[in-house]
Design an enzyme around this catalytic site. Structure first.
Site, PDB file in Angstrom:
ATOM      1  N   GLU A  96       0.831  -1.198   0.000  1.00  0.00           N
ATOM      2  CA  GLU A  96       0.000   0.000   0.000  1.00  0.00           C
ATOM      3  C   GLU A  96       0.867   1.250   0.000  1.00  0.00           C
ATOM      4  O   GLU A  96       1.957   1.266   0.552  1.00  0.00           O
ATOM      5  CB  GLU A  96      -0.910   0.000   1.222  1.00  0.00           C
ATOM      6  CG  GLU A  96      -1.938  -1.116   1.125  1.00  0.00           C
ATOM      7  CD  GLU A  96      -3.011  -1.030   2.168  1.00  0.00           C
ATOM      8  OE1 GLU A  96      -4.172  -1.277   1.823  1.00  0.00           O
ATOM      9  OE2 GLU A  96      -2.712  -0.721   3.328  1.00  0.00           O
ATOM     10  N   CYS A 109       3.607   8.377   1.602  1.00  0.00           N
ATOM     11  CA  CYS A 109       4.087   7.441   2.611  1.00  0.00           C
ATOM     12  C   CYS A 109       4.315   6.113   1.890  1.00  0.00           C
ATOM     13  O   CYS A 109       3.364   5.492   1.408  1.00  0.00           O
ATOM     14  CB  CYS A 109       3.040   7.309   3.720  1.00  0.00           C
ATOM     15  SG  CYS A 109       3.511   6.124   4.986  1.00  0.00           S
ATOM     16  N   CYS A 116       6.041  -7.288   7.456  1.00  0.00           N
ATOM     17  CA  CYS A 116       7.145  -6.883   8.332  1.00  0.00           C
ATOM     18  C   CYS A 116       7.381  -7.983   9.360  1.00  0.00           C
ATOM     19  O   CYS A 116       6.430  -8.589   9.866  1.00  0.00           O
ATOM     20  CB  CYS A 116       6.815  -5.571   9.049  1.00  0.00           C
ATOM     21  SG  CYS A 116       8.174  -4.994  10.097  1.00  0.00           S
ATOM     22  N   CYS A 120       5.606  -5.596  15.975  1.00  0.00           N
ATOM     23  CA  CYS A 120       5.130  -4.650  17.001  1.00  0.00           C
ATOM     24  C   CYS A 120       3.638  -4.930  17.224  1.00  0.00           C
ATOM     25  O   CYS A 120       2.878  -5.040  16.252  1.00  0.00           O
ATOM     26  CB  CYS A 120       5.342  -3.206  16.549  1.00  0.00           C
ATOM     27  SG  CYS A 120       7.057  -2.845  16.156  1.00  0.00           S
ATOM     28  N   CYS A 123       0.662  -2.853  15.500  1.00  0.00           N
ATOM     29  CA  CYS A 123       0.775  -2.485  14.086  1.00  0.00           C
ATOM     30  C   CYS A 123       0.173  -3.557  13.175  1.00  0.00           C
ATOM     31  O   CYS A 123       0.519  -4.739  13.277  1.00  0.00           O
ATOM     32  CB  CYS A 123       2.259  -2.283  13.756  1.00  0.00           C
ATOM     33  SG  CYS A 123       2.601  -2.086  12.001  1.00  0.00           S
ATOM     34  N   GLY A 166       6.536  -2.241   6.406  1.00  0.00           N
ATOM     35  CA  GLY A 166       7.883  -2.789   6.474  1.00  0.00           C
ATOM     36  C   GLY A 166       8.878  -1.962   7.257  1.00  0.00           C
ATOM     37  O   GLY A 166       8.616  -0.824   7.629  1.00  0.00           O
ATOM     38  N   GLU A 167      10.023  -2.591   7.516  1.00  0.00           N
ATOM     39  CA  GLU A 167      11.094  -1.940   8.271  1.00  0.00           C
ATOM     40  C   GLU A 167      12.254  -1.633   7.317  1.00  0.00           C
ATOM     41  O   GLU A 167      12.980  -2.535   6.905  1.00  0.00           O
ATOM     42  CB  GLU A 167      11.532  -2.875   9.419  1.00  0.00           C
ATOM     43  CG  GLU A 167      12.763  -2.439  10.148  1.00  0.00           C
ATOM     44  CD  GLU A 167      12.829  -0.957  10.520  1.00  0.00           C
ATOM     45  OE1 GLU A 167      11.868  -0.426  11.079  1.00  0.00           O
ATOM     46  OE2 GLU A 167      13.871  -0.320  10.224  1.00  0.00           O
ATOM     47  N   SER A 198      11.699   6.247   8.751  1.00  0.00           N
ATOM     48  CA  SER A 198      11.338   5.850  10.114  1.00  0.00           C
ATOM     49  C   SER A 198      11.761   4.406  10.364  1.00  0.00           C
ATOM     50  O   SER A 198      11.474   3.519   9.569  1.00  0.00           O
ATOM     51  CB  SER A 198       9.820   5.997  10.288  1.00  0.00           C
ATOM     52  OG  SER A 198       9.418   5.471  11.530  1.00  0.00           O
ATOM     53  N   SER A 221      11.045   4.949  15.970  1.00  0.00           N
ATOM     54  CA  SER A 221       9.796   4.582  16.636  1.00  0.00           C
ATOM     55  C   SER A 221      10.158   4.103  18.034  1.00  0.00           C
ATOM     56  O   SER A 221      10.528   2.952  18.228  1.00  0.00           O
ATOM     57  CB  SER A 221       9.097   3.465  15.864  1.00  0.00           C
ATOM     58  OG  SER A 221       8.714   3.943  14.610  1.00  0.00           O
ATOM     59  N   LEU A 222      10.069   5.003  18.983  1.00  0.00           N
ATOM     60  CA  LEU A 222      10.555   4.692  20.330  1.00  0.00           C
ATOM     61  C   LEU A 222       9.445   4.051  21.172  1.00  0.00           C
ATOM     62  O   LEU A 222       9.585   2.942  21.652  1.00  0.00           O
ATOM     63  CB  LEU A 222      11.077   5.982  20.977  1.00  0.00           C
ATOM     64  CG  LEU A 222      11.870   5.802  22.252  1.00  0.00           C
ATOM     65  CD1 LEU A 222      13.118   4.975  22.010  1.00  0.00           C
ATOM     66  CD2 LEU A 222      12.248   7.173  22.834  1.00  0.00           C
ATOM     67  N   HIS A 223       8.385   4.778  21.381  1.00  0.00           N
ATOM     68  CA  HIS A 223       7.157   4.295  22.024  1.00  0.00           C
ATOM     69  C   HIS A 223       7.279   3.899  23.499  1.00  0.00           C
ATOM     70  O   HIS A 223       6.253   3.682  24.157  1.00  0.00           O
ATOM     71  CB  HIS A 223       6.519   3.130  21.251  1.00  0.00           C
ATOM     72  CG  HIS A 223       6.320   3.409  19.802  1.00  0.00           C
ATOM     73  ND1 HIS A 223       5.882   4.615  19.312  1.00  0.00           N
ATOM     74  CD2 HIS A 223       6.505   2.622  18.710  1.00  0.00           C
ATOM     75  CE1 HIS A 223       5.805   4.558  17.992  1.00  0.00           C
ATOM     76  NE2 HIS A 223       6.179   3.374  17.602  1.00  0.00           N
ATOM     77  N   ASN A 297      -3.842   4.331  16.363  1.00  0.00           N
ATOM     78  CA  ASN A 297      -4.906   3.982  15.425  1.00  0.00           C
ATOM     79  C   ASN A 297      -5.355   2.556  15.728  1.00  0.00           C
ATOM     80  O   ASN A 297      -4.507   1.698  15.995  1.00  0.00           O
ATOM     81  CB  ASN A 297      -4.386   4.054  13.987  1.00  0.00           C
ATOM     82  CG  ASN A 297      -4.209   5.489  13.510  1.00  0.00           C
ATOM     83  OD1 ASN A 297      -5.072   6.337  13.730  1.00  0.00           O
ATOM     84  ND2 ASN A 297      -3.090   5.778  12.884  1.00  0.00           N
ATOM     85  N   CYS A 340      -1.065   5.564  10.409  1.00  0.00           N
ATOM     86  CA  CYS A 340       0.150   4.854  10.798  1.00  0.00           C
ATOM     87  C   CYS A 340      -0.221   3.488  11.350  1.00  0.00           C
ATOM     88  O   CYS A 340      -1.095   3.366  12.187  1.00  0.00           O
ATOM     89  CB  CYS A 340       0.864   5.604  11.922  1.00  0.00           C
ATOM     90  SG  CYS A 340       1.395   7.216  11.439  1.00  0.00           S
TER      91      CYS A 340
HETATM   92  N1  SAH Z   1       8.873   0.053  10.400  1.00  0.00           N
HETATM   93  C1  SAH Z   1       9.068   1.437  10.535  1.00  0.00           C
HETATM   94  C2  SAH Z   1       8.238   2.273   9.594  1.00  0.00           C
HETATM   95  C3  SAH Z   1       6.821   1.884   9.378  1.00  0.00           C
HETATM   96  S1  SAH Z   1       5.726   2.056  10.728  1.00  0.00           S
HETATM   97  C4  SAH Z   1       8.851   1.863  11.969  1.00  0.00           C
HETATM   98  O1  SAH Z   1       8.335   1.084  12.756  1.00  0.00           O
HETATM   99  O2  SAH Z   1       9.253   2.972  12.300  1.00  0.00           O
HETATM  100  C5  SAH Z   1       5.413   3.814  10.748  1.00  0.00           C
HETATM  101  C6  SAH Z   1       5.032   4.382  12.112  1.00  0.00           C
HETATM  102  O3  SAH Z   1       3.694   4.012  12.466  1.00  0.00           O
HETATM  103  C7  SAH Z   1       5.916   3.895  13.244  1.00  0.00           C
HETATM  104  O4  SAH Z   1       6.283   4.957  14.091  1.00  0.00           O
HETATM  105  C8  SAH Z   1       4.996   2.958  13.968  1.00  0.00           C
HETATM  106  O5  SAH Z   1       5.393   2.731  15.277  1.00  0.00           O
HETATM  107  C9  SAH Z   1       3.671   3.650  13.835  1.00  0.00           C
HETATM  108  N2  SAH Z   1       2.526   2.799  14.115  1.00  0.00           N
HETATM  109  C10 SAH Z   1       2.439   1.455  13.960  1.00  0.00           C
HETATM  110  N3  SAH Z   1       1.214   1.014  14.334  1.00  0.00           N
HETATM  111  C11 SAH Z   1       0.518   2.111  14.736  1.00  0.00           C
HETATM  112  C12 SAH Z   1      -0.822   2.314  15.210  1.00  0.00           C
HETATM  113  N4  SAH Z   1      -1.668   1.293  15.346  1.00  0.00           N
HETATM  114  N5  SAH Z   1      -1.194   3.562  15.500  1.00  0.00           N
HETATM  115  C13 SAH Z   1      -0.358   4.611  15.337  1.00  0.00           C
HETATM  116  N6  SAH Z   1       0.905   4.488  14.887  1.00  0.00           N
HETATM  117  C14 SAH Z   1       1.342   3.245  14.586  1.00  0.00           C
HETATM  118 FE1  SF4 Z   2       7.174  -3.334  11.357  1.00  0.00          FE
HETATM  119 FE2  SF4 Z   2       7.201  -0.686  11.847  1.00  0.00          FE
HETATM  120 FE3  SF4 Z   2       4.929  -2.115  12.058  1.00  0.00          FE
HETATM  121 FE4  SF4 Z   2       6.866  -2.450  13.862  1.00  0.00          FE
HETATM  122  S1  SF4 Z   2       5.669  -0.579  13.494  1.00  0.00           S
HETATM  123  S2  SF4 Z   2       5.702  -4.085  12.872  1.00  0.00           S
HETATM  124  S3  SF4 Z   2       8.658  -2.225  12.585  1.00  0.00           S
HETATM  125  S4  SF4 Z   2       6.086  -1.759  10.201  1.00  0.00           S
END
Ligand code: SAH
Ligand code: SF4
Length: 352
Positions: A96, A109, A116, A120, A123, A166-167, A198, A221-223, A297, A340
């Site tokens: 996508e 984006c 991936c 996480c 996600c 993806g990463e 990212s 992506s620290l979180h 989200n 995201c």
């Molecule tokens: N793999 C990379 C880039 C893709 S994810 C990464 O993890 O950084 C892009 C961003 O969306 C990341 O910061 C990720 O943590 C965030 N993200 C993933 N799932 C999400 C969700 N359900 N709600 C909001 N942000 C989310």
């Molecule tokens: Fe992969 Fe980024 Fe989603 Fe984590 S947040 S599963 S690294 S796409």
């Protein structure tokens, strides 16, 4: 599905095309002419490149193709500001790409992998697992696809975020090759500051990016600011725990002389506590950083909920006290699951 033996011209870097053009002389000028056609005029047919010598054209047509992925489904938010395309690759896999329209800019984006492997928990891409790497050509054609659609309206993309499926730092060679083509003055000629990559925090990848000196923006992506909480949310933290990650981040910012973006998805009762905010402040001491807070989200596989406003206020008050700059990312694309972490390989409802 369309599999041919031809080389997709978007899969070649400038040097490779230049070498290919060598038999026709003036190979650099020829390669530049071809790149002008495919990256500045969005020509989709070799026969339209009528300034090229006929023999070169015939050979191009025999050995190469100008391929961009097919749009299988399109979803547009009611306000028209966010659009998500489900694209089919040549082997039938799907990715996508999202376009975000702001008043004065157009942002894309883009994805770097099908699925991936990082898993996480919050996600949708992570919930669906890993399928394969994207090639640099497949990464670039997502941009070409969007630029071609904007061109008739005299519009163009102003920003690119490598934040789709993806990463990117688990696909370093292809991602870096694609970024170089995005930056190349004869190619898409993006300014490095208009591109943001990212990462979930792949330490060797961050160090490699510093070495490559691409000068694009880096977002992590620290979180979570403690290993205990981060391990629960992001399994990758067991490989690259926070101490190692911050060592790499400090090396990166020192080497590049740039600040770093830190992303933080606010999840009710999980990482939106005052304790986490204070742990974050401690981690950021002396680091040039900007914290990007993101509302969670919803995704099918995760029951966590977005943080209530009071928790967000208490969290940001602690950042303010410590003088740490932060913003709450505008929520976009939620209604069409283009936000995201909501990207997946299948269209929810508009499969043709
Ligand atoms: N793999 C990379 C880039 C893709 S994810 C990464 O993890 O950084 C892009 C961003 O969306 C990341 O910061 C990720 O943590 C965030 N993200 C993933 N799932 C999400 C969700 N359900 N709600 C909001 N942000 C989310
Ligand atoms: Fe992969 Fe980024 Fe989603 Fe984590 S947040 S599963 S690294 S796409």
């Amino acid at each position: 599905m369309t599999i041919t033996n031809k080389i997709n011209i978007y899969a070649l870097d400038f040097k490779a095309l230049e070498t290919w053009c060598r038999p026709w002389g003036q190979s650099k000028a020829r390669a530049r002419e071809i790149w002008d056609y495919i990256y500045k005029h969005w020509v989709a047919d070799f026969n339209k490149m009528d300034t090229l010598p006929p023999a070169l054209l015939t050979r191009l047509d025999t050995e190469m193709e100008i391929y961009t992925p097919r749009v299988l489904a399109r979803q547009e938010a009611p306000d028209g500001a966010t659009r998500k395309d489900l694209l089919e690759l040549q082997d039938g896999e799907r990715i996508e790409v999202v376009m975000l329209r702001y008043r004065d800019r157009r942002s894309a984006c883009i994805s770097t992998q099908v699925g991936c492997a990082c898993g996480c928990v919050f996600c949708a891409t992570g919930q669906s697992g890993f399928v394969r790497q994207l090639t640099s050509g497949e990464i670039i054609t997502q941009i070409v696809h969007l630029q071609r659609e904007l061109a008739p309206y005299s519009e163009e993309l102003s920003n690119i975020v490598i934040m789709g499926m993806g990463e990117p730092l688990l696909n370093v060679p292809e991602t870096i090759a694609a970024v170089r083509r995005l930056l190349h003055p004869y190619g898409l000629a993006f300014a490095p500051r208009r591109i943001t990559l990212s990462t979930v925090g792949i330490v060797p990848g961050i160090l490699k990016l510093a070495q490559e000196n691409l000068r694009i923006n880096l977002a992590i992506s620290l979180h979570a600011a403690t290993d205990e909480v981060r391990n629960q949310l992001m399994p990758i933290n067991k490989h690259y725990p926070l101490d190692d990650l911050f060592k790499a981040i400090r090396e990166y910012t020192t080497h590049m002389g740039r600040h770093i973006l830190l992303e933080w998805v606010m999840i009710d009762g999980v990482n939106d506590t005052e304790e986490q905010a204070r742990a974050l402040v401690t981690r950021l001491a002396g680091l040039p950083a900007h914290v990007n807070l993101i509302q969670l989200n919803p995704t099918e596989g995760y029951a966590g909920r977005p943080s209530p406003p009071q928790a967000v206020d208490a969290f940001t008050a602690i950042l303010d006290q410590a003088g740490i700059p932060h913003t709450m990312r505008q929520r976009r694309g939620g209604t069409i699951e283009a936000g995201c972490g909501q990207l997946r390989r299948q269209s929810q409802d508009s499969e043709p």
